[in-house]
Scaffold this motif. Sequence first.
Motif, PDB file in Angstrom:
ATOM      1  N   THR A 120       0.840  -1.189   0.000  1.00  0.00           N
ATOM      2  CA  THR A 120       0.000   0.000   0.000  1.00  0.00           C
ATOM      3  C   THR A 120       0.877   1.241   0.000  1.00  0.00           C
ATOM      4  OG1 THR A 120      -0.059  -0.346   2.360  1.00  0.00           O
ATOM      5  CG2 THR A 120      -1.954  -1.078   1.125  1.00  0.00           C
ATOM      6  N   GLU A 121       1.113   1.764  -1.187  1.00  0.00           N
ATOM      7  CA  GLU A 121       1.966   2.943  -1.304  1.00  0.00           C
ATOM      8  C   GLU A 121       1.196   4.115  -1.876  1.00  0.00           C
ATOM      9  OE1 GLU A 121       5.711   2.397  -3.129  1.00  0.00           O
ATOM     10  OE2 GLU A 121       6.210   0.660  -1.901  1.00  0.00           O
ATOM     11  N   PRO A 122       1.661   5.318  -1.594  1.00  0.00           N
ATOM     12  CA  PRO A 122       0.898   6.491  -2.027  1.00  0.00           C
ATOM     13  C   PRO A 122       0.938   6.710  -3.532  1.00  0.00           C
ATOM     14  CG  PRO A 122       2.967   7.152  -1.020  1.00  0.00           C
ATOM     15  CD  PRO A 122       2.841   5.681  -0.799  1.00  0.00           C
ATOM     16  N   ALA A 123      -0.159   7.249  -4.064  1.00  0.00           N
ATOM     17  CA  ALA A 123      -0.178   7.686  -5.460  1.00  0.00           C
ATOM     18  C   ALA A 123       0.543   9.023  -5.556  1.00  0.00           C
ATOM     19  CB  ALA A 123      -1.605   7.830  -5.932  1.00  0.00           C
ATOM     20  N   ARG A 144      -6.186   9.695   3.382  1.00  0.00           N
ATOM     21  CA  ARG A 144      -4.838  10.230   3.509  1.00  0.00           C
ATOM     22  C   ARG A 144      -4.964  11.736   3.431  1.00  0.00           C
ATOM     23  NH1 ARG A 144      -1.498   7.452  -0.489  1.00  0.00           N
ATOM     24  NH2 ARG A 144      -2.005   9.112  -1.929  1.00  0.00           N
ATOM     25  N   LEU A 153      -6.450   1.400  -2.854  1.00  0.00           N
ATOM     26  CA  LEU A 153      -5.320   0.651  -3.402  1.00  0.00           C
ATOM     27  C   LEU A 153      -5.643  -0.838  -3.433  1.00  0.00           C
ATOM     28  CD1 LEU A 153      -2.344   2.422  -1.595  1.00  0.00           C
ATOM     29  CD2 LEU A 153      -3.174   2.802  -3.918  1.00  0.00           C
ATOM     30  N   SER A 161       4.822   1.888   5.343  1.00  0.00           N
ATOM     31  CA  SER A 161       3.803   2.526   4.503  1.00  0.00           C
ATOM     32  C   SER A 161       2.844   3.353   5.353  1.00  0.00           C
ATOM     33  CB  SER A 161       3.042   1.481   3.698  1.00  0.00           C
ATOM     34  OG  SER A 161       2.134   0.807   4.523  1.00  0.00           O
ATOM     35  N   ARG A 162       2.347   4.408   4.751  1.00  0.00           N
ATOM     36  CA  ARG A 162       1.561   5.377   5.510  1.00  0.00           C
ATOM     37  C   ARG A 162       0.324   4.817   6.200  1.00  0.00           C
ATOM     38  NH1 ARG A 162       1.127  11.365   2.986  1.00  0.00           N
ATOM     39  NH2 ARG A 162       1.940  10.525   1.072  1.00  0.00           N
ATOM     40  N   PRO A 163      -0.534   4.047   5.491  1.00  0.00           N
ATOM     41  CA  PRO A 163      -1.746   3.591   6.178  1.00  0.00           C
ATOM     42  C   PRO A 163      -1.416   2.670   7.337  1.00  0.00           C
ATOM     43  CG  PRO A 163      -1.505   2.540   4.028  1.00  0.00           C
ATOM     44  CD  PRO A 163      -0.498   3.648   4.086  1.00  0.00           C
TER      45      PRO A 163
END
Lengths: 220, 220
Positions: A3-6, B47, B54, B73-75
Amino acid sequence: MTTEPAEPYGPTPRTKPTRSPERARYDRPTVHAILDSAYLCHLGYLREGAPVVLPTLYARRGETLYVHGSTGSRPLRSARQGPGLAVCLTVTHVDGLVLARSAFHHSINYRSVVVQGTARQVTDEDERRTALDAIVNQVVAGRAADSRPANAKELAATAVLRLDLDEVSAKLRTGGPNDEPEDLALPYWSGVVPVRQTYGTPEPAADLAPSIPLPEYLSR
Amino acid sequence: MTTEPAEPYGPTPRTKPTRSPERARYDRPTVHAILDSAYLCHLGYLREGAPVVLPTLYARRGETLYVHGSTGSRPLRSARQGPGLAVCLTVTHVDGLVLARSAFHHSINYRSVVVQGTARQVTDEDERRTALDAIVNQVVAGRAADSRPANAKELAATAVLRLDLDEVSAKLRTGGPNDEPEDLALPYWSGVVPVRQTYGTPEPAADLAPSIPLPEYLSR
């Protein structure tokens, strides 16, 4: 597949400096090709502050995506008002199951596009008709011209949203497993199982007149 | 296929009173069957206040879903802190393209499950290992036992989130086109094109020792 940012659509293709076969891409041909070979997306938006993700049909025309729905549905009502509806529209193709020697390196081969932005209701009648035709043609190319167009009542019941391809990224993984060197001698099978979506023989409606042949565009 | 709200999992199955072949379902066997025959979901979360969707792998165990990702990862960082991460996890199977005489009644046959709730990081080491095995086995049943288990370093780099099946609904459409009576005599082909995901011949990794045979669980 993590899960990585767009990231924003950029004019310059960028490639993540990594040995992983999973790559982010921002060039238009890649983004368009992934979008054009699908018809189902997962559309995320907020409902009472919480994220909701629903499957829906879409179409691409140039740098714009269209989705449609009942005028009574909640997200479409929201998009009509004020500043529009904040959405994330994601399209994913699965191309293969990647079986590595280690559980950790299991993955899938895939191609995905993530579009973020503000969806706005389309009010121009010509654009609405064009968008609805495009959604039918996205599912089966050539079908819109070979069906009854929407009448006034149907058009009135249908809301069309547009989302511009501004903040968009593609991400894809291809190739074989990415095992650690020290795992290569382990006695586990390793490789890729190809996955694809296939179409069966078209099944005529029970009430279809036998004189109506299968159209050319379904003989793929 | 329209964008309608998910409803809470209820003990009593409810059916929408409509002539549409599109139906909401809330019974556990239907929800479980849809979840168990897929491995890819679309995970939505916020976000910086905006929705993000995703694709990611998941597994079901009982009334809990698991997803995993890099601890960086952010989430996953968000889920570790405070009250957890508000998510919507959606799984969709496409079963057919529904071609009606009218453009308006075009649709797809599908089965989907929408789960809303709070994802929380799993800290118990046994549950983490079990979840990671389950994610591998969700993709290929039986594979986890036939691969090298995660080592301490890999486990430390992997975050696992759990999401309980509390607020969940299934929605599905089956059957043929739903044309208006006055359209039945129109000269357009009408019916369903079946769609399914198929698997090709497994492709061994370039560096796989020829002595290692294709495992039984891949000979499906």
